[in-house]
Design a protein around this motif. Structure first.
Motif, PDB file in Angstrom:
ATOM      1  N   MET A 188      25.109 -25.432  14.975  1.00 38.37           N
ATOM      2  CA  MET A 188      24.341 -26.401  14.199  1.00 38.37           C
ATOM      3  C   MET A 188      24.384 -25.929  12.740  1.00 38.37           C
ATOM      4  SD  MET A 188      22.230 -28.977  13.723  1.00 38.37           S
ATOM      5  CE  MET A 188      21.177 -29.465  15.097  1.00 38.37           C
TER       6      MET A 188
ATOM      7  N   LYS B  98      16.121 -17.260  -2.697  1.00 40.27           N
ATOM      8  CA  LYS B  98      16.766 -16.923  -1.436  1.00 40.27           C
ATOM      9  C   LYS B  98      15.721 -16.498  -0.408  1.00 40.27           C
ATOM     10  CE  LYS B  98      20.477 -14.165   0.538  1.00 40.27           C
ATOM     11  NZ  LYS B  98      21.436 -13.088   0.324  1.00 40.27           N
TER      12      LYS B  98
ATOM     13  N   GLY C 252      19.018 -17.459  19.401  1.00 38.42           N
ATOM     14  CA  GLY C 252      18.769 -16.020  19.333  1.00 38.42           C
ATOM     15  C   GLY C 252      19.099 -15.378  18.007  1.00 38.42           C
ATOM     16  N   LEU C 253      19.767 -16.113  17.146  1.00 39.00           N
ATOM     17  CA  LEU C 253      20.177 -15.557  15.847  1.00 39.00           C
ATOM     18  C   LEU C 253      19.461 -16.225  14.688  1.00 39.00           C
ATOM     19  CD1 LEU C 253      24.018 -15.234  16.465  1.00 39.00           C
ATOM     20  CD2 LEU C 253      22.293 -13.424  16.594  1.00 39.00           C
ATOM     21  N   GLY C 254      18.774 -17.298  14.957  1.00 37.64           N
ATOM     22  CA  GLY C 254      18.039 -17.976  13.898  1.00 37.64           C
ATOM     23  C   GLY C 254      18.943 -18.642  12.890  1.00 37.64           C
ATOM     24  N   LEU C 255      18.481 -18.679  11.658  1.00 39.80           N
ATOM     25  CA  LEU C 255      19.223 -19.304  10.578  1.00 39.80           C
ATOM     26  C   LEU C 255      19.938 -18.227   9.774  1.00 39.80           C
ATOM     27  CD1 LEU C 255      16.511 -21.804   9.283  1.00 39.80           C
ATOM     28  CD2 LEU C 255      18.317 -22.212  10.935  1.00 39.80           C
TER      29      LEU C 255
ATOM     30  N   LEU D 162      22.574 -17.452   6.585  1.00 40.45           N
ATOM     31  CA  LEU D 162      23.057 -18.048   5.351  1.00 40.45           C
ATOM     32  C   LEU D 162      24.566 -17.855   5.222  1.00 40.45           C
ATOM     33  CD1 LEU D 162      22.330 -19.403   2.641  1.00 40.45           C
ATOM     34  CD2 LEU D 162      21.980 -17.109   1.714  1.00 40.45           C
TER      35      LEU D 162
ATOM     36  N   PRO E 234      14.750 -28.142   9.974  1.00 39.98           N
ATOM     37  CA  PRO E 234      13.412 -27.542   9.877  1.00 39.98           C
ATOM     38  C   PRO E 234      12.581 -28.249   8.819  1.00 39.98           C
ATOM     39  CG  PRO E 234      15.123 -25.856   9.806  1.00 39.98           C
ATOM     40  CD  PRO E 234      15.805 -27.175   9.647  1.00 39.98           C
TER      41      PRO E 234
ATOM     42  N   PHE F 271      10.133 -21.045  12.757  1.00 42.58           N
ATOM     43  CA  PHE F 271      10.812 -19.987  12.017  1.00 42.58           C
ATOM     44  C   PHE F 271       9.884 -19.470  10.928  1.00 42.58           C
ATOM     45  CE2 PHE F 271      15.056 -20.331  13.667  1.00 42.58           C
ATOM     46  CZ  PHE F 271      15.200 -21.662  14.018  1.00 42.58           C
TER      47      PHE F 271
ATOM     48  N   GLN G  55      18.502  -7.425  10.366  1.00 44.85           N
ATOM     49  CA  GLN G  55      17.593  -8.519  10.020  1.00 44.85           C
ATOM     50  C   GLN G  55      16.382  -7.995   9.285  1.00 44.85           C
ATOM     51  OE1 GLN G  55      17.141 -10.729  13.895  1.00 44.85           O
ATOM     52  NE2 GLN G  55      17.331 -12.450  12.502  1.00 44.85           N
TER      53      GLN G  55
ATOM     54  N   GLN H 139      22.718 -22.365  12.547  1.00 49.58           N
ATOM     55  CA  GLN H 139      21.682 -21.967  13.482  1.00 49.58           C
ATOM     56  C   GLN H 139      22.302 -21.779  14.847  1.00 49.58           C
ATOM     57  OE1 GLN H 139      18.821 -24.920  14.572  1.00 49.58           O
ATOM     58  NE2 GLN H 139      17.639 -23.514  15.816  1.00 49.58           N
TER      59      GLN H 139
ATOM     60  N   TYR I 229      23.361 -23.123   5.941  1.00 48.96           N
ATOM     61  CA  TYR I 229      23.018 -22.205   7.024  1.00 48.96           C
ATOM     62  C   TYR I 229      23.671 -22.693   8.316  1.00 48.96           C
ATOM     63  CZ  TYR I 229      19.149 -20.041   4.404  1.00 48.96           C
ATOM     64  OH  TYR I 229      18.393 -19.352   3.492  1.00 48.96           O
TER      65      TYR I 229
ATOM     66  N   ASP J 120      25.329 -14.316   4.062  1.00 48.11           N
ATOM     67  CA  ASP J 120      25.479 -13.203   4.997  1.00 48.11           C
ATOM     68  C   ASP J 120      26.706 -13.333   5.895  1.00 48.11           C
ATOM     69  OD1 ASP J 120      21.941 -13.520   5.266  1.00 48.11           O
ATOM     70  OD2 ASP J 120      23.055 -12.046   4.081  1.00 48.11           O
TER      71      ASP J 120
ATOM     72  N   LEU K 219      23.081 -26.465   8.869  1.00 51.81           N
ATOM     73  CA  LEU K 219      21.943 -27.013   8.128  1.00 51.81           C
ATOM     74  C   LEU K 219      22.154 -26.799   6.646  1.00 51.81           C
ATOM     75  CD1 LEU K 219      19.214 -25.593  10.482  1.00 51.81           C
ATOM     76  CD2 LEU K 219      19.570 -28.012  10.066  1.00 51.81           C
TER      77      LEU K 219
ATOM     78  N   PHE L 137      15.345 -15.674   7.005  1.00 49.96           N
ATOM     79  CA  PHE L 137      14.702 -16.311   8.145  1.00 49.96           C
ATOM     80  C   PHE L 137      14.691 -15.398   9.370  1.00 49.96           C
ATOM     81  CE2 PHE L 137      13.987 -20.744   6.987  1.00 49.96           C
ATOM     82  CZ  PHE L 137      14.698 -20.836   5.805  1.00 49.96           C
ATOM     83  N   GLY L 138      13.641 -15.542  10.164  1.00 55.15           N
ATOM     84  CA  GLY L 138      13.614 -14.920  11.475  1.00 55.15           C
ATOM     85  C   GLY L 138      14.444 -15.729  12.464  1.00 55.15           C
ATOM     86  N   SER L 139      14.534 -15.236  13.676  1.00 54.45           N
ATOM     87  CA  SER L 139      15.377 -15.881  14.695  1.00 54.45           C
ATOM     88  C   SER L 139      14.677 -17.027  15.410  1.00 54.45           C
ATOM     89  CB  SER L 139      15.845 -14.847  15.715  1.00 54.45           C
ATOM     90  OG  SER L 139      14.737 -14.155  16.248  1.00 54.45           O
ATOM     91  N   GLY L 140      13.401 -17.206  15.142  1.00 56.36           N
ATOM     92  CA  GLY L 140      12.691 -18.345  15.707  1.00 56.36           C
ATOM     93  C   GLY L 140      11.964 -18.027  17.000  1.00 56.36           C
TER      94      GLY L 140
END
Lengths: 113, 111
Positions: free
Chosen positions: B88, A100, B40-43, B45, A44, A89, A2, B37, B35, B59, B90, A103-106
Motif C-alpha cells: 500500500m 519529518k 508489521g512494519l508500519g509506515l 518513508l 491515515p 499509528f 525503529q 505501508q 510512504y 528510509d 501512501l 511512525f510506529g508499526s501500528g
C-alpha cells in the motif's frame, strides 16, 4: 532501527470499555507527537496531537498522555465504540526537523459490540 | 475541504514494468512525502520533497525514484517493478505546522 515503536500489534476491547494504545520512542529530541487512525483501504487521518510542553491532551473521547522521562505516550479511548475499530499509528518529530515524522508499526484495535 | 488525491486506488502491474504513482494536493503545501505501508512494519518513508524539483531519500529509497516538477504534484516511480514492491503506497503533504494530510492510498500488486 525503529525510533518509534508500538509493541502491541493488536488489541481487542469490549464496547463501552477503555482502550489504551501504547507507543515508545528512543530519540530524546522528539518533542511533538501525533496519533493517526487508519481504516482499511483509506489513508491515515489525524486524530490527536501533543507537544512536549504538555503531559496530557484531550479531545472528546480521546486523550493522549506523554511521559517524557519514560519516552512513552499512550492514547486512551473512553468509551470505546465499534466505529473505533481501526489501525492506530503514533508518530513523532522534533522541532529541529519538524517536517519529518517517524511512525510506529501500528496497533490494530478491535472494539467488540 | 483540503485534499491529497492519489490517482489510482488499485493497480496490478507485471514484474519489470515501469510504474508511475501520482499524487496531487490542493493545499499549497511545501512538503510532500511517499510512504509504503506493510503489515508489521508500519509506515516507511520512501522519498520526500521540500520544494519543487527538490527530493530527498527516505528510509527505503532503493528501487524507487520521484519527480516534483510542480508544487502540487509529487510522483513516485518504480523503474522496474518487482514482487517485493507489492504494498500500500501512501502520499502525504504538510506545511510543516501540524503533521500530514494523507491521500487514500494506492494498493499496488506486482505479479
Amino acid at each position: 532501527d525503529q525510533q518509534v515503536k508500538q509493541n502491541s500489534p493488536s488489541l481487542s476491547v469490549q464496547e463501552g470499555r477503555i482502550s489504551i494504545l501504547n507507543c515508545d520512542y528512543t530519540n530524546s529530541m522528539f518533542d511533538y507527537f501525533l496519533w493517526y487512525k487508519k481504516y482499511p483501504a483509506e489513508g491515515p487521518t489525524f486524530l490527536i496531537s501533543i507537544s512536549s510542553i504538555k503531559d496530557k491532551n484531550e479531545d472528546g473521547r480521546f486523550t493522549v498522555f506523554l511521559n517524557k522521562s519514560a519516552k512513552h505516550l499512550s492514547l486512551h479511548i473512553v468509551p470505546s465504540q465499534p466505529g473505533d475499530s481501526a489501525v492506530y499509528f503514533c508518530a513523532a518529530s522534533s522541532l529541529y526537523n519538524f517536517n519529518k515524522f517517524y511512525f510506529g508499526s501500528g496497533t490494530k484495535l478491535n472494539v467488540k459490540p | 475541504d483540503v485534499k491529497v488525491t492519489q490517482s489510482s486506488r488499485y493497480l496490478v502491474k507485471r514484474t519489470g514494468e515501469k510504474v508511475f504513482l501520482e499524487c496531487v494536493q490542493d493545499m499549497d503545501h511545501e512538503n510532500m512525502f511517499w510512504y509504503r505501508q506493510d503489515p508489521g512494519l508500519g509506515l516507511r518513508l520512501i522519498y520526500f520533497s521540500y520544494d519543487v524539483k527538490m527530493k530527498e531519500k527516505g528510509d527505503i529509497p532503493e528501487g524507487y525514484s520521484v519527480s516534483r516538477e510542480k508544487k502540487e504534484r509529487f510522483s513516485l516511480i518504480l523503474e522496474s517493478a518487482s514482487t517485493n514492491q507489492t504494498s500500500m503506497y501512501l502520499c502525504a503533504s504538510s506545511d510543516g505546522q501540524e503533521g500530514y494530510t494523507f491521500g487514500s492510498g494506492t494498493r499496488l500488486t506486482v505479479v
